[in-house]
Design an enzyme around this catalytic site. Structure first.
Site, PDB file in Angstrom:
ATOM      1  N   HIS A 219       7.249  52.443  58.631  1.00 58.42           N
ATOM      2  CA  HIS A 219       5.820  52.742  58.520  1.00 58.42           C
ATOM      3  C   HIS A 219       5.579  53.628  57.294  1.00 58.42           C
ATOM      4  O   HIS A 219       4.692  53.356  56.479  1.00 58.42           O
ATOM      5  CB  HIS A 219       5.354  53.450  59.800  1.00 58.42           C
ATOM      6  N   GLU A 220       6.383  54.678  57.145  1.00 55.25           N
ATOM      7  CA  GLU A 220       6.192  55.598  56.012  1.00 55.25           C
ATOM      8  C   GLU A 220       6.493  54.906  54.687  1.00 55.25           C
ATOM      9  O   GLU A 220       5.797  55.104  53.698  1.00 55.25           O
ATOM     10  CB  GLU A 220       7.067  56.846  56.176  1.00 55.25           C
ATOM     11  N   HIS A 223       3.648  52.864  53.507  1.00 56.19           N
ATOM     12  CA  HIS A 223       2.583  53.625  52.826  1.00 56.19           C
ATOM     13  C   HIS A 223       2.824  53.623  51.319  1.00 56.19           C
ATOM     14  O   HIS A 223       1.883  53.593  50.528  1.00 56.19           O
ATOM     15  CB  HIS A 223       2.538  55.074  53.331  1.00 56.19           C
ATOM     16  N   TYR A 234      -7.636  56.665  51.954  1.00 56.71           N
ATOM     17  CA  TYR A 234      -7.200  57.170  53.254  1.00 56.71           C
ATOM     18  C   TYR A 234      -8.337  57.845  54.007  1.00 56.71           C
ATOM     19  O   TYR A 234      -8.275  59.028  54.324  1.00 56.71           O
ATOM     20  CB  TYR A 234      -6.019  58.124  53.047  1.00 56.71           C
ATOM     21  N   ASP A 316      -9.208  63.388  61.816  1.00 56.32           N
ATOM     22  CA  ASP A 316      -8.197  62.410  61.417  1.00 56.32           C
ATOM     23  C   ASP A 316      -8.693  61.529  60.261  1.00 56.32           C
ATOM     24  O   ASP A 316      -8.538  60.308  60.296  1.00 56.32           O
ATOM     25  CB  ASP A 316      -7.813  61.571  62.665  1.00 56.32           C
ATOM     26  N   HIS A 321      -5.843  57.073  62.276  1.00 53.86           N
ATOM     27  CA  HIS A 321      -4.785  56.730  63.244  1.00 53.86           C
ATOM     28  C   HIS A 321      -5.386  56.239  64.559  1.00 53.86           C
ATOM     29  O   HIS A 321      -4.659  55.923  65.495  1.00 53.86           O
ATOM     30  CB  HIS A 321      -3.895  57.947  63.534  1.00 53.86           C
TER      31      HIS A 321
HETATM   32 ZN    ZN Z   1       0.859  56.555  58.530  1.00 56.83          ZN
END
Ligand code: ZN
Length: 402
Positions: A219-220, A223, A234, A316, A321
């Site tokens: 997942h990271e 990005h 974002y 957030d 998220h």
């Molecule tokens: Zn993330």
């Protein structure tokens, strides 16, 4: 004909300013006389105005541009300055060297706009309007914040940014350097902080070691892929897409590593990360957003599964998220409808959209959805994939028609 500026449009507006009429012409023969202590301001004037305007502004004791420190002007404070432009000469005075630097920025702003653009050769001569200015800043702290924790900026961008702050007499740069998104501030004692990805090892109470889950690591990394392709902003829906794309590729990496088909996969993100005492299975569920956990301490998984439950929030980054549950579920529905290995067709369609160049950085769910429909048609033609994409988005309530 010398280039001149139409009006006295200065930003910020000086405390006192009066037009004297007439103009002072600057050309290649114009020289600068810097009195003791004013040399740095003369250097700044030369380096900022010289190249763009094509003016050498050579030093000379007979210079028509005079820069002087004058202790008698203490009332102007550290940043204040007085500037007089007459048809014969320019006089810039301040009690402190900083005030002279502020005055140099005012001289820049009095010049035509072409003199501010770096690297452009100007005409042979330039005109400054004759004016009398006394300027003291109203507020001592004038700052601007740049968030480089979330979005990398190249060095030349930062330098240009600082130059523009100075031009407008903002005197403080806030660099947002550490965040949950990353760590951009080098610390000599920990050189690898800025070179490698860092995952928490959990507190043992709620979270276990974050490197347990291959999908969280992927997942990271995803990005990074997003940042260097569509660079989805974002916040809000584009931010939720950014998060969702990371979940999609995170889950695909996990499925690939386990050799699981779409039917066999659990479609959980971060399964095994929650400590045994927590009531929950994972951080998120792509299959059933909102059901990953429900715990006294951690609370309940806030993710919506369709647009009807879309969460409007300031938290957030506008729910990046949270609302990512909606595109997550669309992907799950598509992958299971197509069957087989999710990375082969569903994943390929998402990858094509992310890297295809058409997805804008501020895309909303509907834009992303339309592009996945088009990408499915482009890659797989008039087979079932395009229909399956349409159906998946429709089930989560995201429109695909223009
Ligand atoms: Zn993330």
């Amino acid at each position: 004909m010398p280039a001149s500026r139409p009006d006295l449009a200065l930003l910020p507006r000086p405390s006192r300013m009066s037009s004297l009429g007439g103009r002072l012409t600057l050309d290649r023969d114009t020289t600068v006389r810097a009195l003791p202590g004013a040399e740095p301001a003369a250097d700044l004037l030369r380096s900022l105005v010289g190249p763009a305007a094509g003016l050498p502004l050579a030093p000379s004791p007979e210079g028509r541009i005079v820069l002087a420190l004058d202790e008698q002007l203490g009332g102007l404070g550290e940043e204040g300055y007085g500037l007089t432009v007459s048809p014969q000469a320019l006089l810039l005075r301040a009690a402190h060297p900083t005030g002279l630097l502020r005055g140099v920025q005012t001289i820049r702003q009095l010049l035509p706009a072409e003199a501010l653009s770096g690297g452009v050769r100007g005409p042979g001569s330039w005109e400054l309007p004759c004016v009398e200015i006394t300027d003291i800043p109203e507020l001592p702290w004038r700052g601007s914040l740049l968030d480089v924790a979330r979005h990398f900026r190249p060095m030349d961008y930062l330098l240009r940014y600082v130059d523009l702050l100075a031009l407008h007499k903002l005197n403080t740069l806030h660099l947002h350097l550490t965040d949950d998104q990353g760590w951009r501030m080098p610390v000599d004692a920990y050189p690898r902080l800025t070179e490698q990805m860092v995952f928490g090892d959990g507190d043992g109470e709620i979270f276990l070691d974050f490197t347990y889950a291959i999908d969280v690591i992927a997942h990271e990394l995803a990005h990074g892929l997003t940042q260097y392709t569509a660079n989805l902003r974002y916040e809000g829906q584009s931010g939720a897409l950014n998060e969702s794309v990371s979940d999609v590729f995170g889950s695909l990496v996990k499925q690939y590593s386990l050799g699981q088909s779409a039917e066999q996969a659990d479609w959980l993100i971060g399964a095994g990360l929650l400590a045994p005492r927590v009531s929950g299975d994972a951080l998120r569920s792509m299959k059933a957003p909102g059901t990953a956990y429900d715990d006294d301490v951690l609370g309940k998984d806030p993710q919506p599964a369709s647009m009807e439950e879309y969460v409007e929030t300031e938290e957030d980054n506008g729910g990046v998220h949270i609302n990512s549950g909606i595109p997550n579920r669309a992907f799950y529905l598509l992958a299971t409808a197509l069957g087989g290995n999710a990375w082969e067709r569903a994943g390929q369609i998402w990858f094509d959209v992310l890297t295809g160049g058409e997805l804008t950085a501020t895309a909303d769910f509907a834009e992303f959805a339309r592009l996945t429909v088009a990408a499915a048609g482009d890659r797989f033609g008039e087979r079932g994939e395009r229909e399956a994409v349409l159906k998946a988005w429709s089930e989560v309530g995201v429109p695909t028609a223009e």
